[in-house]
Design a protein around this motif. Structure first.
Motif, short mmCIF file in Angstrom:
data_model
loop_
_atom_site.label_atom_id
_atom_site.label_comp_id
_atom_site.label_asym_id
_atom_site.label_seq_id
_atom_site.Cartn_x
_atom_site.Cartn_y
_atom_site.Cartn_z
N GLU A 1 0.83 -1.21 0.00
CA GLU A 1 0.00 0.00 0.00
C GLU A 1 0.86 1.25 0.00
OE1 GLU A 1 -3.79 1.69 2.56
OE2 GLU A 1 -2.10 0.80 3.64
N ALA A 2 1.97 1.23 0.75
CA ALA A 2 2.83 2.42 0.81
C ALA A 2 3.45 2.71 -0.55
CB ALA A 2 3.94 2.19 1.85
N VAL A 3 3.76 1.68 -1.31
CA VAL A 3 4.33 1.87 -2.64
C VAL A 3 3.26 2.35 -3.61
CG1 VAL A 3 5.66 0.79 -4.49
CG2 VAL A 3 6.00 0.05 -2.13
N VAL A 4 2.07 1.78 -3.52
CA VAL A 4 0.96 2.21 -4.37
C VAL A 4 0.65 3.69 -4.15
CG1 VAL A 4 -1.50 1.91 -4.86
CG2 VAL A 4 -0.04 -0.10 -4.57
N GLU A 5 0.64 4.10 -2.89
CA GLU A 5 0.38 5.51 -2.59
C GLU A 5 1.47 6.40 -3.18
OE1 GLU A 5 0.06 5.63 1.63
OE2 GLU A 5 -2.00 4.83 1.67
N ALA A 6 2.72 5.97 -3.05
CA ALA A 6 3.83 6.77 -3.58
C ALA A 6 3.76 6.87 -5.10
CB ALA A 6 5.16 6.16 -3.16
N ALA A 7 3.24 5.81 -5.75
CA ALA A 7 3.23 5.75 -7.21
C ALA A 7 2.00 6.40 -7.83
CB ALA A 7 3.33 4.30 -7.66
N GLY A 8 1.05 6.84 -7.02
CA GLY A 8 -0.10 7.54 -7.56
C GLY A 8 -1.41 6.79 -7.46
N GLY A 9 -1.41 5.59 -6.87
CA GLY A 9 -2.66 4.91 -6.57
C GLY A 9 -3.09 3.81 -7.51
N ASP A 10 -2.40 3.59 -8.62
CA ASP A 10 -2.78 2.56 -9.57
C ASP A 10 -2.05 1.26 -9.25
OD1 ASP A 10 -3.41 0.93 -11.70
OD2 ASP A 10 -2.96 2.41 -13.25
N GLU A 11 -2.78 0.26 -8.71
CA GLU A 11 -2.15 -1.00 -8.31
C GLU A 11 -1.51 -1.74 -9.48
OE1 GLU A 11 -4.18 -3.68 -5.63
OE2 GLU A 11 -5.61 -2.10 -5.13
N ALA A 12 -2.05 -1.58 -10.69
CA ALA A 12 -1.51 -2.28 -11.84
C ALA A 12 -0.11 -1.81 -12.19
CB ALA A 12 -2.44 -2.13 -13.06
N ARG A 13 0.27 -0.65 -11.69
CA ARG A 13 1.56 -0.08 -12.04
C ARG A 13 2.58 -0.20 -10.91
NH1 ARG A 13 0.26 2.38 -16.88
NH2 ARG A 13 2.28 3.45 -17.10
N VAL A 14 2.29 -1.10 -9.97
CA VAL A 14 3.20 -1.35 -8.85
C VAL A 14 3.42 -2.84 -8.69
CG1 VAL A 14 3.39 -1.30 -6.32
CG2 VAL A 14 2.67 0.75 -7.56
N LEU A 15 4.68 -3.23 -8.56
CA LEU A 15 5.04 -4.62 -8.26
C LEU A 15 5.94 -4.62 -7.04
CD1 LEU A 15 5.89 -5.98 -11.84
CD2 LEU A 15 3.74 -6.24 -10.58
N VAL A 16 5.59 -5.43 -6.06
CA VAL A 16 6.43 -5.63 -4.88
C VAL A 16 6.76 -7.11 -4.81
CG1 VAL A 16 6.60 -5.48 -2.37
CG2 VAL A 16 5.41 -3.69 -3.65
N THR A 17 8.04 -7.43 -4.91
CA THR A 17 8.45 -8.83 -5.05
C THR A 17 9.50 -9.18 -4.01
OG1 THR A 17 9.13 -10.49 -6.68
CG2 THR A 17 10.30 -8.38 -6.74
N LEU A 18 9.50 -10.44 -3.60
CA LEU A 18 10.40 -10.93 -2.56
C LEU A 18 11.47 -11.84 -3.15
CD1 LEU A 18 7.24 -10.97 -1.39
CD2 LEU A 18 8.44 -11.57 0.71
N SER A 19 12.64 -11.81 -2.53
CA SER A 19 13.71 -12.72 -2.97
C SER A 19 13.43 -14.15 -2.53
CB SER A 19 15.05 -12.27 -2.40
OG SER A 19 15.09 -12.46 -1.00
#
Length: 461
Positions: free
Chosen positions: A83-101
């Protein structure tokens, strides 16, 4: 003049990094045979890196955050970070990827483990991780500069197939008789003056070198991989993206010796550097020039200026995946009665988490997210797909770079195994997963549909 260019993208790119090493003593060792459940020190720091990508037309940016983490065990904990990344990126979930090693030597990423030794440190750590992810995303977005992203393909044999049958029993360990996908993709982010700003390494191999004997927080092989690449590229941050590693892991694993993890990381890192050395200079391609007569008629391929594609796009394809009929926890207790108590407890814990998160109803909606970065596609989903997921997509698009990511955004906690493995429910990746037979194949087609949609949009422009 025939010209061959590496798959590339031209736009604006920014990168930012945060150290997300947890406090010593945090709950982390979820291996069944583990005696010590808390970390006792740090092998290498855990890192979080954000990459922000913009096109020159002013479209909303894409933001990728990659960090050293094990796996999320609930959608609430995962969304707390994303959610913190989505907010920083402008709110569009399709344009955010958070991935784990997917390191297996990282802290438990679930507030539900508050009752573990060291579990009281988890909630504050998740809050700190959220802050780091959002801050890194904002910094990367603010720091975007004109750049190109070019891709090269390499090979590494560190990963081996890990579905092994011994005396009729399916096990998880190196099978020397089975082939393993050794493909490694490397992305080079270069500034307008040719300096390397960042590198991206996409490789499919479970970070399970270190196991129950290890009590140190560690990114596993990923730490030495990053160090090897960064040392050779002037300190430019290296992002690691875990590929479709459902059945792939180091041949030598399940150890407490951190030197083995470092050796694996250096091997993969050198393979990545070898691939990078094969890339032409930024902004150039190789072109076939007129024949030169010599002792033999020569066909020279020499560099020429080349403008990379500026296309940036994102889409999501949702596929409905069937769930297996749930098995009661009492039945699982009976089934695993002969397993040692600590291992049985961990199996039951994971099964209970899955039932709470993914098994309401007879199916689950499974998002597949696809980005187009010029001539490359980034394909991401939340489970643990077998490598046929990436091999099939790359087979269908041999002229593109196809970056594939497991454990990205939610949902998770589920293997997607080939249908033929469901002939027996003795295989770990079958009985561990709530997903029914055929889900991997449906997910492959969903990803292919999303890629085709972006290709059609590109062609229609």
């Amino acid at each position: 003049m025939r010209t061959i260019a590496a798959p590339g993208f031209a736009g604006s790119i920014g990168v930012a990094r945060r150290d997300v090493t947890p406090p010593i003593g945090i709950a982390q060792n979820a291996w069944g045979p583990a005696v010590e459940r808390r970390s006792t020190g740090v092998h290498r720091p855990l890192e979080l890196t954000a990459l922000a990508i913009r096109d020159r037309a002013g479209a909303p940016p894409l933001v990728l955050v990659a960090f050293d983490g094990s796996w999320f065990r609930s959608p609430d904990d995962e969304w707390h970070i994303r959610e913190a990344v989505v907010e920083a990126a402008g709110g569009d979930e399709a344009r955010v990827l958070v991935t784990l090693s997917h390191t297996h030597s990282g802290p438990l990423l679930t507030r539900a483990a508050a009752d573990w030794p060291g579990g009281e440190l988890i909630a504050p750590y998740l809050d700190a991780l959220r802050e780091a992810a959002g801050a890194a995303a904002r910094e990367a977005l603010a720091g975007t500069v004109p750049a190109t992203l070019d891709w090269a393909t390499g090979r590494s044999d560190v990963a081996g197939a890990r579905d092994l049958t011994v005396d009729g029993r399916p096990l998880i360990g190196w099978n020397p008789d089975a082939p393993a996908d050794d493909t490694l993709l490397v992305g080079r982010v270069s500034s307008a003056d040719g300096a390397v700003l960042a590198t991206i390494v996409n490789y499919a191999c479970h970070p399970t070198t270190l196991a129950w004997q290890n009590t140190l927080t560690s990114p596993d092989y990923v730490g030495a991989l990053r160090e090897t690449v960064e040392r050779a590229t002037g300190g430019a941050p290296c992002l690691f993206l875990l590929g479709a590693a459902g059945e792939l892991a180091p041949r030598e694993q399940y150890t407490g010796d951190v030197a083995v993890a470092d050796r694996h990381g250096r091997a993969i890192g050198h393979a990545a550097l070898a691939a990078l050395e094969g890339l032409p200079l930024p902004g150039s391609a190789l072109a076939l020039h007129p024949a030169v007569e010599s002792g033999a008629p020569l066909a020279p391929w020499w560099p020429v200026p080349h403008a990379a594609s500026e296309r940036l796009a994102a889409t999501v394809e949702e596929v409905e995946l069937s769930l297996k009929p749930p098995v009661s926890l009492d039945e699982l207790e009976r089934r695993w009665a002969d397993v040692d108590p600590r291992s049985r407890e961990e199996r039951i814990r994971r099964a209970a988490e899955q039932q709470a998160n993914l098994t309401s109803g007879s199916s689950v909606v499974w998002p597949v997210r696809v980005w187009q970065l010029g001539d490359a596609f980034v394909v991401a989903q939340g489970g643990e797909c077998y490598s046929s997921f990436q091999r099939e997509l790359r087979r269908r698009h041999p002229d593109r770079a196809v970056v594939v990511m497991n454990l990205t955004n939610w949902p998770g906690q589920a293997y997607l195994s080939p249908a033929e493995l469901y002939a027996s429910d003795d295989a770990y990746t079958v009985w561990q997963s709530p997903l029914a037979e055929g889900c991997l194949e449906l997910t492959i087609e969903a990803a292919a549909t999303a890629v085709a949609r972006l290709v059609d949009e590109e062609t229609a422009r």
